[in-house]
Design a protein around this motif. Structure first.
Motif, PDB file in Angstrom:
ATOM      1  N   ARG A  66     -34.498   7.318  35.573  1.00 45.48           N
ATOM      2  CA  ARG A  66     -35.493   7.052  34.548  1.00 45.48           C
ATOM      3  C   ARG A  66     -35.077   7.627  33.189  1.00 45.48           C
ATOM      4  O   ARG A  66     -35.219   6.974  32.155  1.00 45.48           O
ATOM      5  CB  ARG A  66     -36.852   7.602  34.977  1.00 45.48           C
ATOM      6  N   CYS A  67     -34.543   8.844  33.179  1.00 49.36           N
ATOM      7  CA  CYS A  67     -34.161   9.472  31.910  1.00 49.36           C
ATOM      8  C   CYS A  67     -32.932   8.806  31.309  1.00 49.36           C
ATOM      9  O   CYS A  67     -32.821   8.685  30.087  1.00 49.36           O
ATOM     10  CB  CYS A  67     -33.941  10.961  32.103  1.00 49.36           C
ATOM     11  N   PHE A  68     -31.993   8.369  32.144  1.00 50.24           N
ATOM     12  CA  PHE A  68     -30.838   7.624  31.632  1.00 50.24           C
ATOM     13  C   PHE A  68     -31.291   6.317  31.005  1.00 50.24           C
ATOM     14  O   PHE A  68     -30.784   5.902  29.957  1.00 50.24           O
ATOM     15  CB  PHE A  68     -29.860   7.329  32.765  1.00 50.24           C
ATOM     16  N   THR A  69     -32.221   5.643  31.662  1.00 51.59           N
ATOM     17  CA  THR A  69     -32.736   4.378  31.135  1.00 51.59           C
ATOM     18  C   THR A  69     -33.378   4.586  29.774  1.00 51.59           C
ATOM     19  O   THR A  69     -33.184   3.793  28.841  1.00 51.59           O
ATOM     20  CB  THR A  69     -33.752   3.771  32.113  1.00 51.59           C
ATOM     21  N   ARG A  70     -34.122   5.659  29.630  1.00 51.01           N
ATOM     22  CA  ARG A  70     -34.766   5.967  28.354  1.00 51.01           C
ATOM     23  C   ARG A  70     -33.727   6.321  27.297  1.00 51.01           C
ATOM     24  O   ARG A  70     -33.822   5.875  26.141  1.00 51.01           O
ATOM     25  CB  ARG A  70     -35.751   7.107  28.557  1.00 51.01           C
ATOM     26  N   ALA A  71     -32.707   7.109  27.668  1.00 49.32           N
ATOM     27  CA  ALA A  71     -31.681   7.514  26.709  1.00 49.32           C
ATOM     28  C   ALA A  71     -30.862   6.330  26.223  1.00 49.32           C
ATOM     29  O   ALA A  71     -30.405   6.302  25.067  1.00 49.32           O
ATOM     30  CB  ALA A  71     -30.766   8.564  27.346  1.00 49.32           C
ATOM     31  N   ARG A  72     -30.674   5.357  27.072  1.00 49.23           N
ATOM     32  CA  ARG A  72     -29.887   4.177  26.694  1.00 49.23           C
ATOM     33  C   ARG A  72     -30.690   3.180  25.860  1.00 49.23           C
ATOM     34  O   ARG A  72     -30.139   2.223  25.337  1.00 49.23           O
ATOM     35  CB  ARG A  72     -29.381   3.482  27.958  1.00 49.23           C
ATOM     36  N   ARG A  73     -31.995   3.388  25.801  1.00 51.52           N
ATOM     37  CA  ARG A  73     -32.897   2.498  25.043  1.00 51.52           C
ATOM     38  C   ARG A  73     -32.703   1.041  25.481  1.00 51.52           C
ATOM     39  O   ARG A  73     -32.530   0.137  24.655  1.00 51.52           O
ATOM     40  CB  ARG A  73     -32.661   2.657  23.543  1.00 51.52           C
ATOM     41  N   LEU A  74     -32.721   0.838  26.790  1.00 53.38           N
ATOM     42  CA  LEU A  74     -32.594  -0.522  27.306  1.00 53.38           C
ATOM     43  C   LEU A  74     -33.767  -1.368  26.829  1.00 53.38           C
ATOM     44  O   LEU A  74     -34.891  -0.872  26.672  1.00 53.38           O
ATOM     45  CB  LEU A  74     -32.563  -0.507  28.838  1.00 53.38           C
ATOM     46  N   ALA A  75     -33.521  -2.645  26.608  1.00 53.80           N
ATOM     47  CA  ALA A  75     -34.588  -3.566  26.235  1.00 53.80           C
ATOM     48  C   ALA A  75     -35.633  -3.599  27.340  1.00 53.80           C
ATOM     49  O   ALA A  75     -35.290  -3.497  28.524  1.00 53.80           O
ATOM     50  CB  ALA A  75     -34.020  -4.961  26.009  1.00 53.80           C
ATOM     51  N   ASN A 103     -12.235   9.039  37.908  1.00 48.43           N
ATOM     52  CA  ASN A 103     -13.397   8.271  38.382  1.00 48.43           C
ATOM     53  C   ASN A 103     -14.652   8.531  37.552  1.00 48.43           C
ATOM     54  O   ASN A 103     -15.754   8.667  38.092  1.00 48.43           O
ATOM     55  CB  ASN A 103     -13.678   8.595  39.851  1.00 48.43           C
ATOM     56  N   LYS A 104     -14.497   8.596  36.259  1.00 50.89           N
ATOM     57  CA  LYS A 104     -15.646   8.795  35.373  1.00 50.89           C
ATOM     58  C   LYS A 104     -15.944   7.512  34.612  1.00 50.89           C
ATOM     59  O   LYS A 104     -15.038   6.791  34.194  1.00 50.89           O
ATOM     60  CB  LYS A 104     -15.364   9.935  34.386  1.00 50.89           C
ATOM     61  N   MET A 105     -17.219   7.249  34.429  1.00 46.68           N
ATOM     62  CA  MET A 105     -17.657   6.078  33.675  1.00 46.68           C
ATOM     63  C   MET A 105     -19.068   6.349  33.176  1.00 46.68           C
ATOM     64  O   MET A 105     -19.736   7.281  33.643  1.00 46.68           O
ATOM     65  CB  MET A 105     -17.641   4.834  34.564  1.00 46.68           C
ATOM     66  N   ASP A 106     -19.513   5.563  32.236  1.00 41.68           N
ATOM     67  CA  ASP A 106     -20.869   5.716  31.715  1.00 41.68           C
ATOM     68  C   ASP A 106     -21.877   5.466  32.830  1.00 41.68           C
ATOM     69  O   ASP A 106     -21.848   4.429  33.489  1.00 41.68           O
ATOM     70  CB  ASP A 106     -21.095   4.719  30.566  1.00 41.68           C
ATOM     71  N   GLY A 107     -22.734   6.443  33.054  1.00 32.85           N
ATOM     72  CA  GLY A 107     -23.751   6.295  34.083  1.00 32.85           C
ATOM     73  C   GLY A 107     -23.381   6.885  35.419  1.00 32.85           C
ATOM     74  O   GLY A 107     -24.151   6.778  36.380  1.00 32.85           O
ATOM     75  N   LYS A 108     -22.217   7.540  35.517  1.00 28.92           N
ATOM     76  CA  LYS A 108     -21.788   8.140  36.790  1.00 28.92           C
ATOM     77  C   LYS A 108     -22.308   9.577  36.877  1.00 28.92           C
ATOM     78  O   LYS A 108     -22.160  10.365  35.943  1.00 28.92           O
ATOM     79  CB  LYS A 108     -20.259   8.147  36.876  1.00 28.92           C
ATOM     80  N   VAL A 109     -22.897   9.903  38.001  1.00 26.66           N
ATOM     81  CA  VAL A 109     -23.405  11.242  38.259  1.00 26.66           C
ATOM     82  C   VAL A 109     -22.814  11.724  39.574  1.00 26.66           C
ATOM     83  O   VAL A 109     -22.825  10.993  40.568  1.00 26.66           O
ATOM     84  CB  VAL A 109     -24.946  11.249  38.346  1.00 26.66           C
ATOM     85  N   GLU A 146     -23.224   8.462  22.498  1.00 23.00           N
ATOM     86  CA  GLU A 146     -24.518   8.166  21.881  1.00 23.00           C
ATOM     87  C   GLU A 146     -25.662   8.293  22.887  1.00 23.00           C
ATOM     88  O   GLU A 146     -26.781   8.687  22.530  1.00 23.00           O
ATOM     89  CB  GLU A 146     -24.517   6.773  21.248  1.00 23.00           C
ATOM     90  N   TYR A 147     -25.399   7.973  24.144  1.00 20.47           N
ATOM     91  CA  TYR A 147     -26.427   8.115  25.168  1.00 20.47           C
ATOM     92  C   TYR A 147     -26.616   9.585  25.540  1.00 20.47           C
ATOM     93  O   TYR A 147     -27.737  10.037  25.783  1.00 20.47           O
ATOM     94  CB  TYR A 147     -26.066   7.303  26.410  1.00 20.47           C
ATOM     95  N   MET A 148     -25.507  10.318  25.580  1.00 22.63           N
ATOM     96  CA  MET A 148     -25.605  11.738  25.897  1.00 22.63           C
ATOM     97  C   MET A 148     -26.416  12.474  24.825  1.00 22.63           C
ATOM     98  O   MET A 148     -27.212  13.371  25.134  1.00 22.63           O
ATOM     99  CB  MET A 148     -24.216  12.358  26.012  1.00 22.63           C
ATOM    100  N   ALA A 149     -26.211  12.081  23.578  1.00 23.79           N
ATOM    101  CA  ALA A 149     -26.971  12.704  22.490  1.00 23.79           C
ATOM    102  C   ALA A 149     -28.459  12.451  22.656  1.00 23.79           C
ATOM    103  O   ALA A 149     -29.291  13.332  22.406  1.00 23.79           O
ATOM    104  CB  ALA A 149     -26.477  12.171  21.142  1.00 23.79           C
ATOM    105  N   ALA A 150     -28.809  11.232  23.091  1.00 26.72           N
ATOM    106  CA  ALA A 150     -30.221  10.914  23.318  1.00 26.72           C
ATOM    107  C   ALA A 150     -30.762  11.668  24.522  1.00 26.72           C
ATOM    108  O   ALA A 150     -31.903  12.151  24.510  1.00 26.72           O
ATOM    109  CB  ALA A 150     -30.392   9.408  23.507  1.00 26.72           C
ATOM    110  N   LEU A 151     -29.951  11.800  25.566  1.00 25.69           N
ATOM    111  CA  LEU A 151     -30.390  12.530  26.756  1.00 25.69           C
ATOM    112  C   LEU A 151     -30.657  13.997  26.426  1.00 25.69           C
ATOM    113  O   LEU A 151     -31.559  14.616  26.995  1.00 25.69           O
ATOM    114  CB  LEU A 151     -29.337  12.417  27.857  1.00 25.69           C
ATOM    115  N   GLU A 152     -29.882  14.548  25.517  1.00 24.59           N
ATOM    116  CA  GLU A 152     -30.065  15.948  25.140  1.00 24.59           C
ATOM    117  C   GLU A 152     -31.414  16.197  24.471  1.00 24.59           C
ATOM    118  O   GLU A 152     -31.844  17.348  24.357  1.00 24.59           O
ATOM    119  CB  GLU A 152     -28.930  16.378  24.213  1.00 24.59           C
ATOM    120  N   GLN A 153     -32.071  15.124  24.037  1.00 23.76           N
ATOM    121  CA  GLN A 153     -33.383  15.252  23.406  1.00 23.76           C
ATOM    122  C   GLN A 153     -34.521  14.876  24.360  1.00 23.76           C
ATOM    123  O   GLN A 153     -35.684  14.854  23.947  1.00 23.76           O
ATOM    124  CB  GLN A 153     -33.438  14.358  22.158  1.00 23.76           C
TER     125      GLN A 153
END
Length: 224
Positions: free
Chosen positions: A44-53, A173-179, A198-205
């Protein structure tokens, strides 16, 4: 690298349980795990940080070990990996955020429960009929992938230097969205997060995300 203490994970799980009970999903509430609760928060927080439509679909994937799920299970001496990427049902980004923490946790639980001996064998048959290789670069940018496991014994191997301070996996084995999940030294989880800057910066907030992170568990001599 982030740390979620045992208390933080318990609070996430209880929050999800209360939401599911309020929604009348007693089965989902009874089957909740710490993994589901943490994955719900991340998704949920990743989705919010990415500002998906709002009308864009998102899916949560998780790497699942097939060994104990097969019937009969693979023997302990089996050498190699037997892992499948399971997935939740697709959901619109706006609905994922609106439905809340409990719903997302239960969605992860349904995906785990559906990963049975029959589904694993069906996947193997389908792959044999149409084999394909996985490419990290093809991972959807609107999704989340939960890898590794807090059940792995990361601290039991001693080379004579004493117990390790922390588990790290390097750049592979790193990519955007990998945990990637690892066991924490205190019974919690250590969580490795990979996102575009840019997504990490949003997640930090993101206040919901950081309210669950245990900031005081960085091992001595190591930096966040």
């Amino acid at each position: 690298m982030l740390h979620f203490s045992a208390n933080s994970l318990a609070a996430l799980k209880e929050r999800a349980r209360q939401e599911l009970l309020a929604a009348g999903d007693t089965a989902g509430a009874g089957a909740l795990t710490r993994f589901q609760a943490l994955t719900s928060l991340v998704w949920r927080c990743f989705t919010r940080a990415r500002r998906l439509a709002p009308d864009q679909e998102t899916v949560c994937y998780a790497a699942a070990d097939n060994r104990g799920r097969l019937r009969p299970p693979l023997p302990a001496e089996y050498f190699g990996n037997s892992i499948s990427a399971i997935r939740t049902e697709a959901v619109l980004a706006s609905e994922l955020l609106a439905r809340g923490h409990g719903w997302a946790a239960a969605a992860v639980g349904r995906a785990v429960a559906a990963h049975t001996d029959a589904s694993i064998r069906a996947r193997a048959v389908a792959w044999a009929a149409n084999p394909a290789l996985y490419a990290a670069g093809s991972f959807p940018t609107n999704c989340v992938l939960m890898g590794s496991s807090p059940r792995f014994d990361m601290y039991g191997c001693d080379f004579g230097w004493g117990k390790a301070l922390a588990a790290r996996s390097g750049m592979a084995n790193k990519m955007d969205g990998k945990v990637s999940l690892y066991p924490g030294r205190d019974g919690g989880f250590d969580v490795e997060v990979s996102m575009l800057p840019e997504y990490m910066a949003a997640l930090e907030q993101d206040e919901e995300f950081w309210a669950a992170v245990s900031r005081d568990a960085v091992p001595p001599g190591m930096k966040e």
